[in-house]
Scaffold this active site. Structure first.
Site, PDB file in Angstrom:
ATOM      1  N   ARG A 174       0.837  -1.209   0.000  1.00 14.99           N
ATOM      2  CA  ARG A 174       0.000   0.000   0.000  1.00 14.99           C
ATOM      3  C   ARG A 174       0.873   1.261   0.000  1.00 14.99           C
ATOM      4  O   ARG A 174       1.986   1.263   0.516  1.00 14.99           O
ATOM      5  CB  ARG A 174      -0.976   0.027   1.183  1.00 14.99           C
ATOM      6  CG  ARG A 174      -0.362   0.285   2.561  1.00 14.99           C
ATOM      7  CD  ARG A 174      -0.663   1.699   3.048  1.00 14.99           C
ATOM      8  NE  ARG A 174      -0.049   2.023   4.318  1.00 14.99           N
ATOM      9  CZ  ARG A 174       1.195   2.440   4.471  1.00 14.99           C
ATOM     10  NH1 ARG A 174       1.998   2.545   3.434  1.00 14.99           N
ATOM     11  NH2 ARG A 174       1.677   2.738   5.664  1.00 14.99           N
ATOM     12  N   LYS A 215       0.783   5.118   1.260  1.00 17.06           N
ATOM     13  CA  LYS A 215       0.055   5.924   2.245  1.00 17.06           C
ATOM     14  C   LYS A 215      -0.766   7.001   1.525  1.00 17.06           C
ATOM     15  O   LYS A 215      -0.270   7.620   0.579  1.00 17.06           O
ATOM     16  CB  LYS A 215       1.080   6.596   3.174  1.00 17.06           C
ATOM     17  CG  LYS A 215       0.602   6.754   4.587  1.00 17.06           C
ATOM     18  CD  LYS A 215       1.725   7.231   5.482  1.00 17.06           C
ATOM     19  CE  LYS A 215       1.281   7.373   6.905  1.00 17.06           C
ATOM     20  NZ  LYS A 215       0.924   6.144   7.573  1.00 17.06           N
ATOM     21  N   SER A 239      -3.333  10.799   4.964  1.00 20.71           N
ATOM     22  CA  SER A 239      -2.521  10.254   6.068  1.00 20.71           C
ATOM     23  C   SER A 239      -1.142  10.907   6.099  1.00 20.71           C
ATOM     24  O   SER A 239      -0.576  11.129   7.173  1.00 20.71           O
ATOM     25  CB  SER A 239      -2.318   8.751   5.928  1.00 20.71           C
ATOM     26  OG  SER A 239      -3.530   8.103   5.886  1.00 20.71           O
ATOM     27  N   LYS A 285       4.637  -5.590  21.667  1.00 25.76           N
ATOM     28  CA  LYS A 285       4.175  -4.325  22.256  1.00 25.76           C
ATOM     29  C   LYS A 285       3.306  -4.632  23.469  1.00 25.76           C
ATOM     30  O   LYS A 285       2.795  -5.739  23.617  1.00 25.76           O
ATOM     31  CB  LYS A 285       3.363  -3.538  21.213  1.00 25.76           C
ATOM     32  CG  LYS A 285       4.258  -2.766  20.268  1.00 25.76           C
ATOM     33  CD  LYS A 285       3.475  -1.985  19.247  1.00 25.76           C
ATOM     34  CE  LYS A 285       2.715  -0.825  19.800  1.00 25.76           C
ATOM     35  NZ  LYS A 285       2.116   0.014  18.737  1.00 25.76           N
ATOM     36  N   HIS A 322       9.366  -5.317  12.029  1.00 31.72           N
ATOM     37  CA  HIS A 322       9.307  -4.133  11.169  1.00 31.72           C
ATOM     38  C   HIS A 322      10.700  -3.747  10.688  1.00 31.72           C
ATOM     39  O   HIS A 322      11.620  -3.632  11.494  1.00 31.72           O
ATOM     40  CB  HIS A 322       8.735  -2.930  11.930  1.00 31.72           C
ATOM     41  CG  HIS A 322       7.283  -3.051  12.246  1.00 31.72           C
ATOM     42  ND1 HIS A 322       6.533  -1.992  12.678  1.00 31.72           N
ATOM     43  CD2 HIS A 322       6.422  -4.092  12.171  1.00 31.72           C
ATOM     44  CE1 HIS A 322       5.279  -2.388  12.870  1.00 31.72           C
ATOM     45  NE2 HIS A 322       5.196  -3.664  12.583  1.00 31.72           N
ATOM     46  N   GLU A 338       8.758   0.618   4.070  1.00 29.36           N
ATOM     47  CA  GLU A 338       8.533  -0.032   5.367  1.00 29.36           C
ATOM     48  C   GLU A 338       8.057  -1.465   5.107  1.00 29.36           C
ATOM     49  O   GLU A 338       7.117  -1.674   4.332  1.00 29.36           O
ATOM     50  CB  GLU A 338       7.469   0.702   6.197  1.00 29.36           C
ATOM     51  CG  GLU A 338       7.333   0.072   7.583  1.00 29.36           C
ATOM     52  CD  GLU A 338       6.036   0.421   8.311  1.00 29.36           C
ATOM     53  OE1 GLU A 338       6.112   0.962   9.404  1.00 29.36           O
ATOM     54  OE2 GLU A 338       4.951   0.118   7.762  1.00 29.36           O
ATOM     55  N   GLU A 386      -7.613  -6.675  15.922  1.00 34.47           N
ATOM     56  CA  GLU A 386      -7.345  -5.653  16.958  1.00 34.47           C
ATOM     57  C   GLU A 386      -7.539  -4.260  16.382  1.00 34.47           C
ATOM     58  O   GLU A 386      -8.127  -3.380  16.996  1.00 34.47           O
ATOM     59  CB  GLU A 386      -5.901  -5.826  17.473  1.00 34.47           C
ATOM     60  CG  GLU A 386      -5.543  -4.940  18.635  1.00 34.47           C
ATOM     61  CD  GLU A 386      -4.791  -3.684  18.236  1.00 34.47           C
ATOM     62  OE1 GLU A 386      -4.483  -2.888  19.106  1.00 34.47           O
ATOM     63  OE2 GLU A 386      -4.521  -3.484  17.032  1.00 34.47           O
ATOM     64  N   HIS A 387      -7.051  -4.059  15.139  1.00 33.58           N
ATOM     65  CA  HIS A 387      -7.186  -2.770  14.471  1.00 33.58           C
ATOM     66  C   HIS A 387      -8.662  -2.411  14.289  1.00 33.58           C
ATOM     67  O   HIS A 387      -9.094  -1.297  14.564  1.00 33.58           O
ATOM     68  CB  HIS A 387      -6.462  -2.829  13.124  1.00 33.58           C
ATOM     69  CG  HIS A 387      -6.380  -1.501  12.440  1.00 33.58           C
ATOM     70  ND1 HIS A 387      -7.321  -1.089  11.542  1.00 33.58           N
ATOM     71  CD2 HIS A 387      -5.482  -0.495  12.560  1.00 33.58           C
ATOM     72  CE1 HIS A 387      -7.003   0.136  11.121  1.00 33.58           C
ATOM     73  NE2 HIS A 387      -5.892   0.506  11.716  1.00 33.58           N
TER      74      HIS A 387
HETATM   75  P1  0O2 Z   1      -0.932   1.934   8.598  1.00 34.88           P
HETATM   76  O1  0O2 Z   1      -2.108   2.388   7.854  1.00 34.88           O
HETATM   77  O2  0O2 Z   1      -1.017   0.484   9.005  1.00 34.88           O
HETATM   78  O3  0O2 Z   1       0.361   2.255   7.944  1.00 34.88           O
HETATM   79  P2  0O2 Z   1       6.698   5.865  12.636  1.00 34.88           P
HETATM   80  O4  0O2 Z   1       7.982   5.143  12.490  1.00 34.88           O
HETATM   81  O5  0O2 Z   1       6.844   7.289  13.027  1.00 34.88           O
HETATM   82  O6  0O2 Z   1       5.803   5.670  11.446  1.00 34.88           O
HETATM   83  P3  0O2 Z   1       6.094   4.078  14.766  1.00 34.88           P
HETATM   84  O7  0O2 Z   1       4.957   4.053  15.729  1.00 34.88           O
HETATM   85  O8  0O2 Z   1       7.461   4.160  15.338  1.00 34.88           O
HETATM   86  O9  0O2 Z   1       5.823   5.270  13.779  1.00 34.88           O
HETATM   87  O10 0O2 Z   1       6.035   2.832  13.823  1.00 34.88           O
HETATM   88  P4  0O2 Z   1       5.962   1.293  14.184  1.00 34.88           P
HETATM   89  O11 0O2 Z   1       5.933   1.041  15.635  1.00 34.88           O
HETATM   90  O12 0O2 Z   1       7.085   0.653  13.432  1.00 34.88           O
HETATM   91  O13 0O2 Z   1       4.534   0.834  13.634  1.00 34.88           O
HETATM   92  C1  0O2 Z   1       3.759   1.485  12.691  1.00 34.88           C
HETATM   93  C2  0O2 Z   1       2.809   0.530  11.974  1.00 34.88           C
HETATM   94  O14 0O2 Z   1       2.830  -0.786  12.557  1.00 34.88           O
HETATM   95  C3  0O2 Z   1       1.363   0.966  12.061  1.00 34.88           C
HETATM   96  O15 0O2 Z   1       1.082   1.793  10.984  1.00 34.88           O
HETATM   97  C4  0O2 Z   1       0.600  -0.350  11.965  1.00 34.88           C
HETATM   98  O16 0O2 Z   1       0.496  -0.787  10.619  1.00 34.88           O
HETATM   99  C5  0O2 Z   1       1.516  -1.305  12.702  1.00 34.88           C
HETATM  100  N1  0O2 Z   1       1.223  -1.349  14.134  1.00 34.88           N
HETATM  101  C6  0O2 Z   1       2.007  -0.865  15.130  1.00 34.88           C
HETATM  102  N2  0O2 Z   1       1.454  -1.105  16.323  1.00 34.88           N
HETATM  103  C7  0O2 Z   1       0.286  -1.738  16.107  1.00 34.88           C
HETATM  104  C8  0O2 Z   1      -0.738  -2.254  16.983  1.00 34.88           C
HETATM  105  O17 0O2 Z   1      -0.683  -2.149  18.200  1.00 34.88           O
HETATM  106  N3  0O2 Z   1      -1.811  -2.858  16.378  1.00 34.88           N
HETATM  107  C9  0O2 Z   1      -1.913  -3.000  15.027  1.00 34.88           C
HETATM  108  N4  0O2 Z   1      -2.995  -3.618  14.539  1.00 34.88           N
HETATM  109  N5  0O2 Z   1      -0.958  -2.499  14.188  1.00 34.88           N
HETATM  110  C10 0O2 Z   1       0.130  -1.888  14.712  1.00 34.88           C
HETATM  111  P5  0O2 Z   1       0.026   2.968  11.077  1.00 34.88           P
HETATM  112  O18 0O2 Z   1       0.753   4.241  10.842  1.00 34.88           O
HETATM  113  O19 0O2 Z   1      -0.757   2.861  12.345  1.00 34.88           O
HETATM  114  O20 0O2 Z   1      -0.967   2.789   9.924  1.00 34.88           O
END
Ligand code: 0O2
Length: 226
Positions: free
Chosen positions: A72, A74, A78, A141, A149, A168, A183-184
């Site tokens: 995907r 973004k 977003s 987490k 990741h 990513e 969960e999401h």
């Molecule tokens: P989307 O639409 O899925 O992309 P950053 O590095 O600043 O972006 P962060 O928080 O350090 O932010 O990134 P991290 O921890 O590597 O995780 C970001 C993404 O992992 C999220 O993207 C989710 O896709 C997934 N993720 C992280 N934690 C959770 C969680 O607790 N539950 C679920 N279901 N997914 C999680 P986005 O940006 O939320 O959205």
């Protein structure tokens, strides 16, 4: 009379500002669209690399380590929302510099071992540069979320230049993906208060699905050893 000409001048000025502004926005959007196409190319590169690894592995071991791949880009909303959150202006440069997950690829693996096997094989490739790694499998987490990741930079070759683009990558098993998707959905349900009791229950589900992953992997090892 003087009043009238002043008003006319003001209208003209506003029209010019409007058209300058539209031109400025259009120019920015053109740059933005171009950048998005670079991200799409980078995503294709990484997807192909995983497909190649899957193909090779399936020939050698008679099974697929990858169950499915989702990609995907973004959305514009977003991206602007994330820039705002980080206190950054809407500039194409800031997107490229500070947003790591414009291009996202999720690799759903069959067994936990496959997650690391694929990640290691990708990171060994000499055109892949690891920028950041977060192992939420080794250290889940607080809510129970598990995934590996990676933020990597991959080169894309255009007609007249080579560009390094960030992607990513999220690697997780089928069980981890099942949990994360539900969960999401639950967490973002509108007009619904998520209680501590529910969070505890979700965490328990994550632990049970991790245990299931390990049991299935142990079964696979038994089958392989026969
Ligand atoms: P989307 O639409 O899925 O992309 P950053 O590095 O600043 O972006 P962060 O928080 O350090 O932010 O990134 P991290 O921890 O590597 O995780 C970001 C993404 O992992 C999220 O993207 C989710 O896709 C997934 N993720 C992280 N934690 C959770 C969680 O607790 N539950 C679920 N279901 N997914 C999680 P986005 O940006 O939320 O959205």
């Amino acid at each position: 009379m003087e009043q009238k000409s002043k008003a006319k001048k003001a209208v003209k000025l506003m029209q010019r500002i409007d058209s300058d502004m539209i031109e400025w926005i259009q120019e920015r959007m053109k740059d933005f669209d171009l950048l998005m196409s670079y991200y799409r190319c980078a995503m294709m590169e990484i997807e192909t690399k995983f497909k190649v690894l899957n193909e090779e592995f399936s020939l050698e071991h008679d099974r697929n380590p990858i169950s499915s791949i989702k990609t995907r880009i973004k959305s514009f909303d977003s991206i602007t929302e994330k820039l705002e959150r980080k206190g950054l202006p809407f500039e194409v440069d800031s997107v490229e510099k500070y947003i790591n997950d414009v291009a996202g690829i999720r690799v759903i693996c069959t067994f936990p071992e496959d997650v690391y096997l694929l990640a290691d094989a990708l990171l060994k490739q000499d055109d892949i540069m690891l920028i950041r790694k977060k192992d939420y499998i080794a250290e889940p987490k607080e809510n129970g979320y598990r995934s590996l990741h990676l933020i990597v930079a991959v080169p894309i070759y255009l007609a007249h230049e080579k560009r390094l683009m960030k992607v990513e990558i999220q690697l997780r098993t089928l069980a981890m993906d099942f949990w994360a998707s539900l969960e999401h959905q639950l967490r973002y349900k509108k007009d619904f208060e998520f209680t501590q009791e529910m969070a505890d229950e979700l965490k328990l589900c994550a632990e049970q699905s991790a245990a299931l992953d390990l049991r299935m992997e142990a079964l696979r090892k038994q089958v392989n050893s026969q």
